[in-house]
Design an enzyme around this catalytic site. Structure first.
Site, short mmCIF file in Angstrom:
data_model
loop_
_atom_site.label_atom_id
_atom_site.label_comp_id
_atom_site.label_asym_id
_atom_site.label_seq_id
_atom_site.Cartn_x
_atom_site.Cartn_y
_atom_site.Cartn_z
N CYS A 179 0.80 -1.36 0.26
CA CYS A 179 0.07 0.07 -0.06
C CYS A 179 0.75 1.30 0.09
O CYS A 179 0.51 2.18 -0.52
CB CYS A 179 -1.07 -0.02 1.20
SG CYS A 179 -2.08 -1.33 1.27
C1 BEZ Z 1 0.37 -4.79 1.81
O1 BEZ Z 1 0.08 -3.34 1.26
O2 BEZ Z 1 1.73 -4.84 1.88
C2 BEZ Z 1 -0.49 -5.59 2.58
C3 BEZ Z 1 -1.50 -5.18 3.02
C4 BEZ Z 1 -2.34 -6.31 3.81
C5 BEZ Z 1 -1.91 -7.63 3.70
C6 BEZ Z 1 -0.80 -7.88 3.04
C7 BEZ Z 1 -0.08 -7.14 2.62
#
Ligand code: BEZ
Length: 212
Positions: free
Chosen positions: A45
């Protein structure tokens, strides 16, 4: 209920990093992209938000407002934005919806319980000036989205909203386009004065009508 192509984008009011908004009032008669993130302070994200911040001038050029969402509170979004600027070099320059009670996530069916029963998946909704949903995308948490592809699709959506054409596989702005099946050959001669090539009776190709 899933939000499907052609549906009116549901309205909501929500707290964001840029104050409380009524979605339809904020959007007004622009195009808009509403996209969700599973959680603040997560790696994929972080890269996505930095990328969208960098591409914001491209969305602006197309008259598209951008708004993100995650299920954390607004103070958390603000703290996380410092990390995003630090890591990616791009300060977040669009509002982020805080949705801790999952009101908007539920309205747009952004939580897919068989993937995760509390976090949103990576949803994208492209909404037209008429408030109708023009495109939906759903990616899992583990896969960051390609925002150049999103811009490419917006180019196609905006072109095909204005002209009776469709865009072929891997089309990019400036490439030839396909004349809609609803247009007869006689009409096509009038509407597309640059001419067209009929590769098949149902596959007629013409230069992009709004270019040079
Ligand atoms: C991420 O943005 O890396 C992420 C978010 C939620 C679960 C797994 C990865």
């Amino acid at each position: 209920m899933a939000v499907r192509l052609g549906d009116e984008a549901p309205n909501f009011s929500a707290e964001t990093t840029e104050g409380t908004i009524d979605f339809h009032t904020w959007k007004a008669d622009s195009w808009a992209v509403l996209f969700s993130h599973p959680k603040d302070f997560t790696p994929v994200c972080t890269t996505e938000l930095g990328t969208v911040a960098k591409l914001k001038p491209e969305f602006d050029k197309r008259g598209v407002k951008v708004i993100g969402l995650s299920v954390d509170p607004v103070e958390s979004h603000r703290d996380w934005e410092k990390d995003i600027a630090d890591v990616t070099g791009n300060a977040v320059n669009f509002p982020m919806i805080a949705d801790p009670d999952r009101k908007v996530a539920d309205l747009y069916d952004m939580i897919h319980p068989n993937a995760n029963d509390t976090l949103t998946v990576r949803s994208v909704f492209v909404i037209g000036p008429d408030n109708k949903v023009k495109l939906t995308l759903t990616y899992p948490a583990s896969t960051g989205r390609n925002f150049d592809e999103l811009l490419r699709v917006i180019d196609s959506l905006q072109l095909t909203a204005a002209y009776s054409v469709a865009t072929p596989a891997d089309w990019r702005d400036g490439d030839d386009v396909i004349i809609a099946l609803s247009v007869s050959d006689d009409e096509a001669k009038e509407r597309f004065p640059k001419g067209f090539t009929a590769q098949k009776p149902y596959l007629r190709v013409t230069p992009q009508p709004n270019k040079g």
